[in-house]
Design an enzyme around this catalytic site. Structure first.
Site, short mmCIF file in Angstrom:
data_model
loop_
_atom_site.label_atom_id
_atom_site.label_comp_id
_atom_site.label_asym_id
_atom_site.label_seq_id
_atom_site.Cartn_x
_atom_site.Cartn_y
_atom_site.Cartn_z
N LEU A 233 0.76 -1.04 0.00
CA LEU A 233 0.09 -0.03 0.03
C LEU A 233 0.77 1.51 0.01
O LEU A 233 0.27 2.33 -0.24
CB LEU A 233 -1.03 -0.02 1.28
CG LEU A 233 -1.95 -1.12 1.14
CD1 LEU A 233 -2.82 -0.90 2.36
CD2 LEU A 233 -2.91 -0.90 0.03
N ARG A 234 2.15 1.04 0.24
CA ARG A 234 3.05 2.43 0.28
C ARG A 234 2.69 3.12 1.25
O ARG A 234 1.98 2.90 2.38
CB ARG A 234 3.25 2.84 -1.11
CG ARG A 234 3.40 2.02 -2.10
CD ARG A 234 4.72 1.06 -2.31
NE ARG A 234 5.09 0.73 -3.30
CZ ARG A 234 5.97 -0.43 -3.62
NH1 ARG A 234 6.24 -1.05 -2.38
NH2 ARG A 234 6.00 -1.19 -4.74
N ASN B 272 7.56 -3.34 3.74
CA ASN B 272 8.69 -2.89 2.97
C ASN B 272 8.78 -1.50 2.69
O ASN B 272 8.85 -0.97 1.54
CB ASN B 272 9.25 -3.62 1.84
CG ASN B 272 8.40 -3.65 0.65
OD1 ASN B 272 6.90 -3.41 0.84
ND2 ASN B 272 8.62 -3.84 -0.54
N LYS C 72 7.13 -11.08 7.88
CA LYS C 72 7.82 -11.17 6.41
C LYS C 72 9.22 -11.19 6.42
O LYS C 72 9.91 -10.69 7.02
CB LYS C 72 7.46 -9.99 5.67
CG LYS C 72 7.87 -10.08 4.21
CD LYS C 72 6.91 -10.97 3.47
CE LYS C 72 7.46 -10.97 2.01
NZ LYS C 72 7.10 -10.14 1.04
N HIS D 23 9.47 -14.30 1.01
CA HIS D 23 9.78 -14.00 -0.27
C HIS D 23 10.81 -15.09 -0.76
O HIS D 23 11.85 -15.00 -0.33
CB HIS D 23 10.23 -12.55 -0.55
CG HIS D 23 10.60 -12.15 -2.01
ND1 HIS D 23 9.97 -11.18 -2.81
CD2 HIS D 23 11.68 -12.55 -2.74
CE1 HIS D 23 10.34 -11.26 -3.92
NE2 HIS D 23 11.65 -12.06 -3.97
N HIS E 184 3.52 -15.20 -3.58
CA HIS E 184 3.54 -14.85 -5.03
C HIS E 184 4.38 -16.22 -5.69
O HIS E 184 5.35 -15.89 -6.32
CB HIS E 184 4.04 -13.64 -5.26
CG HIS E 184 5.42 -13.12 -4.37
ND1 HIS E 184 6.47 -13.89 -4.35
CD2 HIS E 184 5.44 -12.11 -3.72
CE1 HIS E 184 7.38 -13.28 -3.63
NE2 HIS E 184 6.86 -11.92 -3.14
N ASP F 169 -0.14 -9.01 -4.57
CA ASP F 169 1.45 -8.43 -4.84
C ASP F 169 1.17 -7.05 -5.57
O ASP F 169 2.17 -6.79 -6.14
CB ASP F 169 2.29 -9.55 -5.15
CG ASP F 169 3.67 -8.82 -4.78
OD1 ASP F 169 3.85 -7.99 -4.07
OD2 ASP F 169 4.76 -9.46 -5.66
N HIS G 100 4.66 1.53 -8.46
CA HIS G 100 5.69 2.38 -8.65
C HIS G 100 5.37 3.42 -9.73
O HIS G 100 4.54 3.21 -10.62
CB HIS G 100 7.27 1.55 -9.04
CG HIS G 100 7.65 0.58 -8.22
ND1 HIS G 100 8.36 0.91 -7.43
CD2 HIS G 100 7.40 -0.78 -8.20
CE1 HIS G 100 8.77 -0.23 -6.61
NE2 HIS G 100 8.09 -1.12 -7.03
O1 DOR Z 1 7.61 -7.09 -7.97
C1 DOR Z 1 7.78 -6.77 -6.55
N1 DOR Z 1 7.55 -5.48 -6.17
N2 DOR Z 1 8.37 -7.92 -5.99
C2 DOR Z 1 8.43 -7.77 -4.66
O2 DOR Z 1 8.65 -8.65 -4.01
C3 DOR Z 1 8.30 -6.10 -4.00
C4 DOR Z 1 7.31 -5.44 -4.58
C5 DOR Z 1 7.58 -3.77 -4.26
O3 DOR Z 1 7.61 -3.65 -3.16
O4 DOR Z 1 7.71 -3.18 -5.30
ZN ZN Z 2 5.34 -8.18 -2.55
#
Ligand code: DOR
Ligand code: ZN
Length: 351
Positions: free
Chosen positions: A18-19, A43, A101, A138, A176, A251, A255
């Site tokens: 979700l950023r 992350n 995670k 992962h 995934h 997933d 970006h």
């Molecule tokens: O494609 C991906 N994007 N795989 C991941 O494991 C992380 C994710 C991301 O956070 O952009």
């Molecule tokens: Zn992911």
């Protein structure tokens, strides 16, 4: 026409990015309008490592929700070499963390603080097994000498199989999954009830050739990277089997277009804009729409020991167009997976 309308229990997304900040505000409404709950990946920069970080992040998510939308974020802890077992266990027992995670260090986006060697977190995993806290993995090795298309299969052999042997009651989700090797491995352990696997919509719909169709397609680049067609077929077969260990995890990983369309573009497909329609497309193609509810709405909650959602959502067989670019903030945009393309199914909301 019964075949043109599908009503299922409201699904959950067991793997979502979700950023934060403007990106969170832009992408959250898409996930929240379809899914009742979501496992939120930790992350961020800096990562969500402690319960206090997760509580603050959860508050930001709830504050970014559109009015009147019922949605529950389920928070996860980002494991590092320094994770403290007591601290983590407290976060789980207090109901802040739903899971933890494991990112192998440097495997993917924002994983630099990840675990350098699973042996280092053995006491943490031991504690998680004791308290029933799921470990979300992962599953890719980071050894640069291993071919990128083999990194999941090699992870299963070198890391995952021994880890399950060392921690016989640890509950694990292999996130995934992208290979028939992973599908076979999960099936081989299904009897124990302690292993699950999420499957994304994009891995059901593309193989590795799509990433290079007519040129390089940065918006189809994600990690683990899509594999050859035989693997995609194995994933469709697993997802549509109705078998308990396989459940929905998009997933979705937004970006900005600038970050994707670069000399060194980021990994991630943004599928939240129409995730259910994408899954319906794959299930319809396989003639298995009657199994979508198990995969999307029942198997995940059963694995996590939660009740299925009581609400229902409807999908209708009428064309829908995937939204075009989504403006995040001045000059920053995200391009949805299959942007501008027409799909056969439409989401008709909570009914
Ligand atoms: O494609 C991906 N994007 N795989 C991941 O494991 C992380 C994710 C991301 O956070 O952009
Ligand atoms: Zn992911």
């Amino acid at each position: 026409m019964p075949n043109d309308r599908l009503v299922i229990r409201r699904p959950d997304d067991w793997h979502v990015h979700l950023r934060d900040g403007a990106m969170l505000k832009a992408v959250l409404p898409f996930t929240a309008r379809q899914f009742g709950r979501a496992i939120v990946m930790p992350n961020l920069k800096p990562p969500v490592t402690h319960a206090a970080d997760a509580v603050a992040y959860r508050d930001r998510i709830l504050a970014a929700l559109p009015d009147g939308v019922a949605f529950t974020p389920l928070m996860t802890a980002y494991l590092t070499d320094g994770t403290d077992a007591d601290d983590l266990a407290r976060g789980f027992e207090d109901g802040v963390f739903a899971a933890a995670k494991l990112y192998p260090a440097n495997a993917t986006t924002n994983s630099a603080h990840g675990v350098t060697d699973v042996a280092r977190i053995a006491p943490v995993l031991e504690r998680m097994a004791e308290i029933g806290m799921p470990l979300l993995i992962h599953g890719e090795v980071t050894d640069p000498s291993v071919d990128i298309f083999d990194r999941e299969a090699v992870f299963i052999d070198r890391i995952l199989a021994p880890l399950l042997d060392r921690h016989p009651s640890l509950r694990v989700v292999l996130e995934h999954v992208t290979t028939s090797d992973a599908v076979q491995f999960v099936r081989a352990h299904a009897g124990s009830g302690r292993i699950g696997a999420t499957i994304t919509a994009h891995h059901l719909l593309i193989n590795r050739s799509h990433i290079f169709q007519g040129g390089i397609r940065p918006h189809l680049y994600c990690l683990p990277i899509a594999k050859r067609e035989t693997h995609r077929v194995a994933l469709v077969e697993a997802a549509t089997s109705g078998e308990g260990p396989f459940f929905l995890g998009t997933d979705t990983a937004p970006h900005t277009v600038t970050a994707k369309e670069a000399a060194c573009g980021c990994a991630g497909c943004f599928t939240a804009a129409n995730a259910l329609e994408l899954y319906a497309e794959a299930f319809d193609e396989a003639g298995a729409l009657d199994r979508l509810e198990a995969f999307a709405s029942l198997n995940g909650p059963r694995f996590y020991g939660m009740p299925a959602n009581e609400e229902r959502v409807a999908l209708e067989r009428r064309p829908s167009v995937t939204p075009d670019v989504l403006l995040v903030s001045e000059g920053d945009a995200v391009l949805p997976f299959r942007s501008g393309e027409t799909l056969r199914w439409s989401f008709a909301g909570v009914v």
